[in-house]
Design a protein around this motif. Structure first.
Motif, mmCIF file in Angstrom:
data_model
loop_
_atom_site.group_PDB
_atom_site.id
_atom_site.type_symbol
_atom_site.label_atom_id
_atom_site.label_comp_id
_atom_site.label_asym_id
_atom_site.label_seq_id
_atom_site.Cartn_x
_atom_site.Cartn_y
_atom_site.Cartn_z
ATOM 1 N N UNK A 299 0.833 -1.210 0.000
ATOM 2 C CA UNK A 299 0.000 0.000 0.000
ATOM 3 C C UNK A 299 0.871 1.266 0.000
ATOM 4 N N UNK A 300 1.916 1.284 0.839
ATOM 5 C CA UNK A 300 2.784 2.452 0.925
ATOM 6 C C UNK A 300 3.587 2.652 -0.362
ATOM 7 N N UNK A 301 4.005 1.552 -0.996
ATOM 8 C CA UNK A 301 4.744 1.656 -2.262
ATOM 9 C C UNK A 301 3.851 2.261 -3.350
ATOM 10 N N UNK A 302 2.599 1.869 -3.393
ATOM 11 C CA UNK A 302 1.661 2.450 -4.362
ATOM 12 C C UNK A 302 1.432 3.926 -4.075
ATOM 13 N N UNK A 303 1.331 4.267 -2.808
ATOM 14 C CA UNK A 303 1.104 5.669 -2.433
ATOM 15 C C UNK A 303 2.293 6.534 -2.833
ATOM 16 N N UNK A 304 3.511 6.006 -2.647
ATOM 17 C CA UNK A 304 4.702 6.763 -3.017
ATOM 18 C C UNK A 304 4.818 6.890 -4.534
ATOM 19 N N UNK A 305 4.467 5.840 -5.257
ATOM 20 C CA UNK A 305 4.461 5.861 -6.722
ATOM 21 C C UNK A 305 3.635 7.043 -7.230
ATOM 22 N N UNK A 306 2.485 7.243 -6.612
ATOM 23 C CA UNK A 306 1.612 8.346 -7.016
ATOM 24 C C UNK A 306 2.127 9.693 -6.519
ATOM 25 N N UNK A 307 2.658 9.722 -5.299
ATOM 26 C CA UNK A 307 3.121 10.987 -4.719
ATOM 27 C C UNK A 307 4.283 11.582 -5.501
ATOM 28 N N UNK A 308 5.127 10.724 -6.085
ATOM 29 C CA UNK A 308 6.285 11.202 -6.846
ATOM 30 C C UNK A 308 5.993 11.310 -8.339
ATOM 31 N N UNK A 309 4.729 11.108 -8.706
ATOM 32 C CA UNK A 309 4.290 11.259 -10.100
ATOM 33 C C UNK A 309 4.985 10.282 -11.043
ATOM 34 N N UNK A 310 5.297 9.079 -10.533
ATOM 35 C CA UNK A 310 5.882 8.054 -11.391
ATOM 36 C C UNK A 310 4.816 7.501 -12.324
ATOM 37 N N UNK A 311 5.261 6.876 -13.415
ATOM 38 C CA UNK A 311 4.317 6.167 -14.279
ATOM 39 C C UNK A 311 4.979 4.975 -14.939
ATOM 40 N N UNK A 312 4.159 4.079 -15.460
ATOM 41 C CA UNK A 312 4.531 2.814 -16.122
ATOM 42 C C UNK A 312 5.042 1.801 -15.089
ATOM 43 N N UNK A 313 6.254 2.016 -14.557
ATOM 44 C CA UNK A 313 6.747 1.109 -13.516
ATOM 45 C C UNK A 313 7.859 1.804 -12.731
ATOM 46 N N UNK A 314 8.134 1.286 -11.550
ATOM 47 C CA UNK A 314 9.217 1.801 -10.718
ATOM 48 C C UNK A 314 9.647 0.719 -9.748
ATOM 49 N N UNK A 315 10.858 0.860 -9.217
ATOM 50 C CA UNK A 315 11.332 -0.019 -8.157
ATOM 51 C C UNK A 315 11.501 0.811 -6.901
ATOM 52 N N UNK A 316 10.818 0.420 -5.840
ATOM 53 C CA UNK A 316 10.835 1.180 -4.592
ATOM 54 C C UNK A 316 11.424 0.307 -3.491
ATOM 55 N N UNK A 317 12.469 0.820 -2.845
ATOM 56 C CA UNK A 317 13.145 0.093 -1.776
ATOM 57 C C UNK A 317 12.680 0.595 -0.420
ATOM 58 N N UNK A 318 12.943 -0.194 0.603
ATOM 59 C CA UNK A 318 12.565 0.247 1.933
ATOM 60 C C UNK A 318 12.908 -0.764 3.006
ATOM 61 N N UNK A 319 12.450 -0.476 4.222
ATOM 62 C CA UNK A 319 12.661 -1.333 5.381
ATOM 63 C C UNK A 319 11.334 -1.473 6.129
#
Length: 453
Positions: A299-319
């Motif tokens: 859920x948080x990865x999807x929220x960040x994808x939208x917050x940073x205006x990404x599109x198509x695909x992205x790789x999001x790292x975290x802990x």
């Protein structure tokens, strides 16, 4: 020389020739000029659709400092951060005051990052209050290497060559070309007397230059990559299980987070070497956490994808920690695409082979490029032609040879077997001739069984 080499292996092309040679550009470029909006802008100028995020999204995706500002504004949990400018760092004769301030502000351990690089280049973890080690870590993120005449003179011939080899290898050094940083009047004067050059582009030139500075007993060479950073980012170290999650857009432009992969490292940081050298890390997909924590990550990865205006695909790292708290960092608009990369690992978890997943990315990218309002009619026609070709391929009946790919086992090398088996499965699944079936051998030496996924 470059033109000569190009003529031996292929044909040099200019941007104006792109449209004559290809209809679509699938980008696998990393770092500056590749995932920062530069190549994306060039392709848009010449009317070539491309994969992944657009110009704005790419520019945000490569700037770690911009990301942090936007993430805080959007309410994401982030560690303490600080910045050190190149000017401030080089001007300080004694670096201890800067380091004391950082430790007081951030605490230990902390992470030092080059804010505009891809592939975790220039990243170090500082775990102890050791002035020499912290200076080396910050220098590395600035792409600066210091060496005194006394140090160079103390090296054997083999050690000197090893120093040059390490420095020019971007995985562990600062790379080439390098220049002598400002403020080294005595060193520059010595080099000018010997015919030295300000910018060094070849390992042999660097070696010869360092040989010359030993003529000054107290000289110190501060070598800086000409593409180095103007500031470095310091972040508090995040405890917990590390993960990476691929997020893609669906046909309506909404983000979908694939099953995230846990990264089990042999050292403290998932750096360039850990990413790309065999045996440095182990990957577990999906990450081994409770279901509710897994849902929070996605859920948080999807929220960040939208917050940073990404599109198509992205790789999001975290802990994610034991309480289920998720800290996201370093989102990327370009993912590595080796056979063992997260990109294909996570696609396989939802039943998509590499050919299917790459086709999906191309289709989604075409739709996204259409939204920009440039060459819309042309792009819609390309999208329709691709859809028709895919449909025709799906409806054609062809016999495929069924092949069982047996992997796993109970030896100490079972993780290598699973990686190899996954790769073979993906390669066969991309073929029009074979229908692979993954079969896992599990159990112990005294008892084992096969099961089919």
């Amino acid at each position: 020389e470059l033109d000569r080499i190009i003529s031996q292996v292929g044909q040099k092309i200019e941007p104006a020739q792109f449209a004559q040679l290809f209809d679509f550009a699938f980008l696998t470029l990393h770092g500056p000029q590749g995932e920062d909006g530069a190549i994306q802008g060039l392709l848009e100028w010449y009317g070539i659709p491309y994969s992944g995020s657009g110009i704005l999204s790419s520019a945000i995706g490569v700037s770690k400092t911009t990301q942090k500002d936007l993430m805080r504004a959007a309410g994401f949990a982030t560690p303490k951060t600080a910045r050190v400018s190149r000017e401030e760092w080089l001007a300080a004769d004694y670096k201890g005051d800067i380091i004391y301030k950082l430790i007081h502000q951030i605490g230990l351990p902390f992470v030092v990052k080059a804010p505009n690089q891809g592939s975790s280049i220039g990243v170090s973890v500082v775990t102890e209050n050791d002035l020499q080690k912290i200076v080396a870590a910050i220098n590395r993120s600035f792409f600066i290497q210091e060496i005194t005449a006394a140090e160079w003179k103390s090296y054997s011939e083999a050690q000197k060559i090893r120093f040059i080899t390490s420095l020019t290898d971007i995985r562990e050094g600062i790379g080439l070309p390098v220049s002598l940083a400002s403020g080294q009047v005595e060193t520059r004067h010595a080099l000018s007397l010997h015919g030295g050059e300000a910018v060094l582009s070849h390992p042999e030139d660097l070696y010869n230059t360092l040989e010359k500075i030993v003529s000054l007993e107290n000289a110190k060479a501060i070598l800086a990559n000409v593409n180095g950073e103007e500031e470095v980012l310091i972040e508090g170290f995040l405890p917990g299980k590390e993960f990476s999650c691929i997020v893609v857009q669906d046909e309506n432009g909404e983000p979908i987070a694939l099953p995230p992969t846990q990264i089990i490292k042999s050292n403290n940081v998932f750096d360039y070497r850990s990413k790309y050298l065999p045996g440095m890390t182990r990957k577990v997909t999906p990450i081994d956490v409770p279901d509710e924590h897994l849902a929070t990550i996605r859920r948080e990865c999807c929220r960040l994808f939208q917050a940073l205006h990404f599109n198509v695909y992205a790789r999001i790292d975290g802990f994610v920690n034991s309480l289920g708290e998720v800290f996201l960092n370093d989102p990327n608009t370009t993912s590595g695409m080796l056979p063992s990369s997260f990109f294909f690992h996570q696609a396989a978890e939802i039943g998509m082979n590499p050919s299917q997943f790459l086709t999906y990315i191309i289709c989604t990218s075409l739709v996204e490029r259409t939204k920009a309002g440039k060459n819309s009619i042309f792009l819609k026609a390309k999208t329709l032609a691709l859809d028709e070709a895919i449909l025709q391929l799906q409806t054609s009946e062809t016999y495929k040879t069924r092949v069982a790919v047996i992997m796993g086992g109970f030896s100490s090398e079972r993780h290598i077997s699973v990686e190899s088996g996954r790769n073979i499965y993906e390669k066969l699944a991309s073929s029009g001739k074979y229908e692979p079936l993954p079969v896992f051998l599990t159990g112990s030496e005294g008892h084992h069984e096969l099961y089919v996924m």
